[in-house]
Every structure is written in C-alpha cells, then in structure tokens.
Design a protein around this motif. Structure first.
Motif, short mmCIF file in Angstrom:
data_model
loop_
_atom_site.label_atom_id
_atom_site.label_comp_id
_atom_site.label_asym_id
_atom_site.label_seq_id
_atom_site.Cartn_x
_atom_site.Cartn_y
_atom_site.Cartn_z
N CYS A 42 0.85 -1.19 0.00
CA CYS A 42 0.00 0.00 0.00
C CYS A 42 0.89 1.25 0.00
N ARG A 43 0.26 2.39 0.16
CA ARG A 43 0.99 3.65 0.18
C ARG A 43 2.01 3.67 1.32
N ASN A 44 1.63 3.12 2.47
CA ASN A 44 2.56 3.09 3.60
C ASN A 44 3.77 2.23 3.29
N CYS A 45 3.56 1.12 2.60
CA CYS A 45 4.68 0.27 2.18
C CYS A 45 5.63 1.07 1.29
N LEU A 46 5.09 1.80 0.33
CA LEU A 46 5.93 2.61 -0.55
C LEU A 46 6.74 3.62 0.25
N SER A 47 6.10 4.26 1.24
CA SER A 47 6.83 5.24 2.04
C SER A 47 7.91 4.56 2.88
N ASN A 48 7.64 3.36 3.37
CA ASN A 48 8.65 2.62 4.12
C ASN A 48 9.82 2.23 3.23
N TRP A 49 9.52 1.79 1.99
CA TRP A 49 10.59 1.41 1.06
C TRP A 49 11.43 2.62 0.69
N LEU A 50 10.79 3.77 0.54
CA LEU A 50 11.52 5.00 0.24
C LEU A 50 12.44 5.36 1.40
N GLN A 51 11.93 5.25 2.61
CA GLN A 51 12.74 5.54 3.80
C GLN A 51 13.90 4.55 3.91
N ASP A 52 13.65 3.28 3.65
CA ASP A 52 14.71 2.27 3.68
C ASP A 52 15.80 2.59 2.66
N ALA A 53 15.39 2.96 1.44
CA ALA A 53 16.36 3.29 0.39
C ALA A 53 17.20 4.50 0.79
N ALA A 54 16.57 5.48 1.40
CA ALA A 54 17.30 6.65 1.86
C ALA A 54 18.33 6.25 2.92
N GLY A 55 17.88 5.44 3.88
CA GLY A 55 18.79 5.00 4.94
C GLY A 55 19.97 4.22 4.41
N GLU A 56 19.74 3.38 3.40
CA GLU A 56 20.83 2.59 2.79
C GLU A 56 21.87 3.49 2.14
N ARG A 57 21.48 4.69 1.78
CA ARG A 57 22.39 5.64 1.14
C ARG A 57 22.87 6.72 2.10
N GLY A 58 22.56 6.55 3.39
CA GLY A 58 23.01 7.51 4.38
C GLY A 58 22.25 8.81 4.37
N VAL A 59 21.04 8.81 3.81
CA VAL A 59 20.21 10.00 3.74
C VAL A 59 19.17 9.94 4.84
N ALA A 60 19.12 10.96 5.67
CA ALA A 60 18.14 11.00 6.75
C ALA A 60 16.78 11.35 6.18
N LEU A 61 15.81 10.45 6.35
CA LEU A 61 14.44 10.68 5.89
C LEU A 61 13.53 10.06 6.94
N SER A 62 12.77 10.91 7.61
CA SER A 62 11.90 10.41 8.67
C SER A 62 10.68 9.71 8.08
N LYS A 63 10.01 8.95 8.91
CA LYS A 63 8.78 8.28 8.50
C LYS A 63 7.76 9.32 8.05
N GLU A 64 7.64 10.40 8.80
CA GLU A 64 6.70 11.47 8.44
C GLU A 64 7.06 12.09 7.10
N GLU A 65 8.33 12.34 6.86
CA GLU A 65 8.76 12.93 5.59
C GLU A 65 8.48 12.00 4.42
N SER A 66 8.77 10.71 4.59
CA SER A 66 8.54 9.78 3.49
C SER A 66 7.06 9.61 3.22
N ARG A 67 6.24 9.60 4.26
CA ARG A 67 4.79 9.49 4.05
C ARG A 67 4.23 10.74 3.38
N THR A 68 4.71 11.90 3.79
CA THR A 68 4.26 13.14 3.17
C THR A 68 4.60 13.14 1.69
N TYR A 69 5.78 12.64 1.34
CA TYR A 69 6.16 12.57 -0.07
C TYR A 69 5.24 11.63 -0.83
#
Length: 101
Positions: A42-69
């Motif tokens: 779902c949309r939440n899964c997509l936001s979690n995957w986005l946050q995971d990808a950011a973290g893997e690259r050392g980019v700080a992205l909060s759960k709230e930021e990824s969901r807002t995106y």
C-alpha cells in the motif's frame, strides 16, 4: 531492459515511480487496505521502502517525511480527508492474505 544504460534505466524507473505516486494520489477512493488485499502493498509500504532506500544511502528521511512525499500531504491529513473505516469484509480478507511472520 536490454540495450539501456544504467543511468537511463534509473531515470525510467524513477519516472515510473513518480507516475505511480501521482496515480495513487488521484485515486483517493482506493483505500490502503484494498491495495494490501489485492496487491500485497500500500501507500505506507511505498513510504517505508523509500525511507529504507534513503537510509541505505546515508540520507536521513523520517517516517513522516517519506509518508508526506508518498501521500502528497501529511499522512494524518490524508487519513482525515480520504481514509474510511475498514469494513469487516476488508479486514477478513486482509487477515487471510497477509503473510505469516
């Protein structure tokens, strides 16, 4: 994608992802539980995957930021505007289809 260089492939994938987000933002009638029941994400899964990808690259992205995106607005606002109460049938289907942990 045969014959397509890595940079172009990444750009095409990014464009497809942006189009998917645009489509999901337009289809507010489709509830997350419906997506989970039909597609397993779902949309939440997509936001979690986005946050995971950011973290893997050392980019700080909060759960709230990824969901807002992903939602195109703060998650709580989207829920108030568009999320309905799940029906007993939707919940039953979700329980049947969710993967065992």
């Amino acid at each position: 994608m045969k014959g397509i260089d890595e940079q172009t492939r990444t750009e095409l994938e990014a464009a497809a992802f942006r189009r998917l987000l645009e489509h999901l933002r337009e289809r507010t009638d489709v509830q997350n539980i419906d997506l989970m029941n039909l597609a397993g994400f779902c949309r939440n899964c997509l936001s979690n995957w986005l946050q995971d990808a950011a973290g893997e690259r050392g980019v700080a992205l909060s759960k709230e930021e990824s969901r807002t995106y992903v939602y195109g607005m703060p998650y709580e606002e989207w829920k108030q505007r568009h999320q309905g109460e799940a029906t007993p049938s939707q919940i039953e289907n979700f329980e049947k289809s969710k993967p065992a942990l």
